[in-house]
Scaffold this motif. Sequence first.
Motif, PDB file in Angstrom:
ATOM      1  N   GLY A  44     -38.198 -57.866 -59.890  1.00  0.00           N
ATOM      2  CA  GLY A  44     -36.952 -57.952 -60.634  1.00  0.00           C
ATOM      3  C   GLY A  44     -36.964 -57.228 -61.954  1.00  0.00           C
ATOM      4  O   GLY A  44     -35.958 -57.210 -62.652  1.00  0.00           O
ATOM      5  N   ASN A  45     -38.112 -56.648 -62.336  1.00  0.00           N
ATOM      6  CA  ASN A  45     -38.088 -56.032 -63.652  1.00  0.00           C
ATOM      7  C   ASN A  45     -37.915 -54.520 -63.616  1.00  0.00           C
ATOM      8  O   ASN A  45     -38.251 -53.830 -64.560  1.00  0.00           O
ATOM      9  CB  ASN A  45     -39.317 -56.436 -64.468  1.00  0.00           C
ATOM     10  CG  ASN A  45     -40.582 -56.185 -63.705  1.00  0.00           C
ATOM     11  OD1 ASN A  45     -40.565 -55.429 -62.743  1.00  0.00           O
ATOM     12  ND2 ASN A  45     -41.671 -56.789 -64.124  1.00  0.00           N
ATOM     13  N   ILE A  68     -44.548 -50.123 -61.852  1.00  0.00           N
ATOM     14  CA  ILE A  68     -44.099 -49.684 -60.532  1.00  0.00           C
ATOM     15  C   ILE A  68     -42.577 -49.731 -60.415  1.00  0.00           C
ATOM     16  O   ILE A  68     -41.994 -49.004 -59.617  1.00  0.00           O
ATOM     17  CB  ILE A  68     -44.753 -50.516 -59.401  1.00  0.00           C
ATOM     18  CG1 ILE A  68     -44.438 -51.998 -59.534  1.00  0.00           C
ATOM     19  CG2 ILE A  68     -46.246 -50.307 -59.376  1.00  0.00           C
ATOM     20  CD1 ILE A  68     -44.887 -52.797 -58.320  1.00  0.00           C
ATOM     21  N   GLY A  69     -41.921 -50.579 -61.201  1.00  0.00           N
ATOM     22  CA  GLY A  69     -40.470 -50.661 -61.140  1.00  0.00           C
ATOM     23  C   GLY A  69     -39.824 -49.372 -61.616  1.00  0.00           C
ATOM     24  O   GLY A  69     -38.900 -48.846 -60.990  1.00  0.00           O
ATOM     25  N   ILE A 122     -25.817 -64.022 -67.442  1.00  0.00           N
ATOM     26  CA  ILE A 122     -26.003 -62.850 -68.305  1.00  0.00           C
ATOM     27  C   ILE A 122     -26.607 -61.695 -67.524  1.00  0.00           C
ATOM     28  O   ILE A 122     -27.606 -61.879 -66.842  1.00  0.00           O
ATOM     29  CB  ILE A 122     -26.919 -63.203 -69.500  1.00  0.00           C
ATOM     30  CG1 ILE A 122     -26.182 -64.113 -70.463  1.00  0.00           C
ATOM     31  CG2 ILE A 122     -27.370 -61.953 -70.222  1.00  0.00           C
ATOM     32  CD1 ILE A 122     -26.922 -64.309 -71.754  1.00  0.00           C
ATOM     33  N   PRO A 123     -25.990 -60.515 -67.585  1.00  0.00           N
ATOM     34  CA  PRO A 123     -26.626 -59.341 -66.988  1.00  0.00           C
ATOM     35  C   PRO A 123     -27.907 -59.006 -67.754  1.00  0.00           C
ATOM     36  O   PRO A 123     -27.878 -58.930 -68.989  1.00  0.00           O
ATOM     37  CB  PRO A 123     -25.590 -58.227 -67.190  1.00  0.00           C
ATOM     38  CG  PRO A 123     -24.340 -58.889 -67.651  1.00  0.00           C
ATOM     39  CD  PRO A 123     -24.710 -60.206 -68.230  1.00  0.00           C
ATOM     40  N   SER A 124     -29.015 -58.813 -67.025  1.00  0.00           N
ATOM     41  CA  SER A 124     -30.299 -58.612 -67.708  1.00  0.00           C
ATOM     42  C   SER A 124     -30.268 -57.385 -68.617  1.00  0.00           C
ATOM     43  O   SER A 124     -30.792 -57.405 -69.733  1.00  0.00           O
ATOM     44  CB  SER A 124     -31.407 -58.462 -66.675  1.00  0.00           C
ATOM     45  OG  SER A 124     -31.116 -57.381 -65.824  1.00  0.00           O
ATOM     46  N   THR A 183     -47.136 -53.352 -64.761  1.00  0.00           N
ATOM     47  CA  THR A 183     -46.157 -54.318 -64.264  1.00  0.00           C
ATOM     48  C   THR A 183     -46.731 -55.729 -64.274  1.00  0.00           C
ATOM     49  O   THR A 183     -46.062 -56.679 -64.681  1.00  0.00           O
ATOM     50  CB  THR A 183     -45.726 -53.931 -62.841  1.00  0.00           C
ATOM     51  OG1 THR A 183     -45.096 -52.664 -62.892  1.00  0.00           O
ATOM     52  CG2 THR A 183     -44.761 -54.938 -62.262  1.00  0.00           C
ATOM     53  N   LEU A 184     -47.989 -55.857 -63.819  1.00  0.00           N
ATOM     54  CA  LEU A 184     -48.597 -57.193 -63.745  1.00  0.00           C
ATOM     55  C   LEU A 184     -48.740 -57.806 -65.137  1.00  0.00           C
ATOM     56  O   LEU A 184     -48.463 -58.993 -65.333  1.00  0.00           O
ATOM     57  CB  LEU A 184     -49.969 -57.118 -63.071  1.00  0.00           C
ATOM     58  CG  LEU A 184     -49.947 -56.927 -61.555  1.00  0.00           C
ATOM     59  CD1 LEU A 184     -51.363 -56.915 -61.014  1.00  0.00           C
ATOM     60  CD2 LEU A 184     -49.138 -58.023 -60.892  1.00  0.00           C
TER      61      LEU A 184
END
Lengths: 340, 285
Positions: free
Chosen positions: A275-276, A288-289, A142-144, A98-99
């Motif tokens: 947010g990802n 982790i997302g 825009i929706p991601s 993630t990082l």
Amino acid sequence: MARYLFQRIGSSAVTIAIMAILVFFASRVLPGDPALVRAGSNATPELIAQVRTQFGLDLPLHQQFLQYLYGLIQGDFGTSIRTGKSVTTELMHRLPATLELSLVGFLIASLIGISMGIIAATNPNRWPDTLVRALTAVGGSIPSFWLALLAIFFLVYNLGVFPSPIGRLPLGMSPPPRVTGFYTLDGLLAGEVSVTLAALGQLALPALILGVLGSISVTRITRASTIEALASGHARAARGFNLKSPSIFLQEGLRNALPTVITAMGLVAGYLIAGNIIIEKIFSWPGIGQYLATAISQSDLDVVQGFVIIVGIGYVTINLIVDLLYSVADPRIELGGSKS
Amino acid sequence: MSSIHLATRAASRKRFRLTVVRQNSALITGIVLLFALVLLGAFGPLFLPSPNVTAPGQSLMAPDSEHLFGTDRYGRDVLARSVAAIRLDLMLAVGVAIMAMALGSILGAVAGYIGGWVDDVVMRITDALLAFPGFVLALMIVAFLGHEIIFVAIGVTIGSTPHFVRLARARALSERELDYIPASKLAGANRGRVIFGHILPNAISAPLIQTTVTAGWAILDIAGLSFLGIGIQPPTAEWGTMIAEGYSDILTGKWWPALFPGLLMLLAVLSFQLIGDGLSRRNSL
């Protein structure tokens, strides 16, 4: 300075503690039985009871809470009821993925955001400004996940510019020996340049999408604060002294817009940490997302709590860094506000 | 002489009108766009096939004159489904934004006016909640409560509330210091009357503008939850679930089931953003 740092870390700890407590009670008080999920749909009552005992779900609420707090202090986020593994280990194992993604996304967001903001601010109400404003208005709507799907359709499957969205490395390639957990760095450290290049390739599209989405607020704030700084008395005075406009722009414009831009960048960094979830899911990114997204659909409470606390710590740390950078960017700002 | 004078006056009036239009162009575009979407959502379904009728023989047909947006993998009309989703998504998003506005503004006004430990408790919790993007907050609440529309609404509402608390509290703090507050207290107004009769109405303008922007974010959050499979479930016609269903089709080159719902969604969010931008610019003039 040291005193300020202590105060800030103290109040940050309070914020995180409140979050931990809120999450604990939210997860226990609200309906949904994790033991049922773990035991499966055909479970006998005995098996469910056994699972409850095993994970301490049969204890009174206050005892569960004390156990939870006791674990937290030792850095133990509990056990995943789904896999039976330690949440701390799993989160730490996935955190570098993630990082790495967030960091590259953050760099792209800052680069695009600051340059677009400057282009717009130096041409107020002319076409570059109008274009940038239109782009940010559309970009902010825009929706991601939709943007990610379109990007995969056009850039991966039609044009083949980027590799398939299948995680951190192409099929058949094994990860480098773990030192930092960043595949790009570990590849270099192990002397495997091909792994680093492949990892960069896999990283490019998800990071670009995060960067484009994150750049929008940076663009808006850079534009607004630079325009404001350029319209201020000192900037007009500098023009009156017949200084050249690039020097006015740098000295009076950007220099004075910097604290606000730093705030915007801090917000984007916070957004990228948590947010990802969606982008990680779409790109099969083992961070982790994605871990949270899987856990949450199966009432895996300890994982959710662990995620919240990790993200909370990350967010609070970013805020602290932003405040410290503030006093560097603007020497008039006194840390701790002792003079006022 | 007078003709020159008249000409400059006309020119300046024209320039004035132009600047007004220019400053409000965002607002006007947003309102027109939203109005068009509302009309389409209200009356469109009357002229379109039912959104949930499957036709196995007509699955994944490319857009043509019969199905303007094509059909999805169950042979359902993508246009009918995208239009049917307008009602659900817009009503949900506007409802969520209004609920969050009401809840947040009341909490903020009460905390700001009363101060002391009430303020401390409310703001500590608000700060802790603000440490998360609203989406993550909503995600957790829906996960704990269950995957139903009402819980999605509650989750996104709670995720959007903290911003309103901050906005309303900041205004309440400055409003509290003005002379009319002690005056109304002297006139016998109790706490509730001061808060709901004076503080709240004067602190509400910033939260009201924030409501339109929040409605746009709420659309994104609601659809994002459904996309992750946590919110509204298929076969309900909803933009997020439609895009999620179209995800695997896009990989085989069938782009229409995911493209069109996203496009309508983009327009809906954009309309709220433009209205919010326009209103805040007007307000600051």
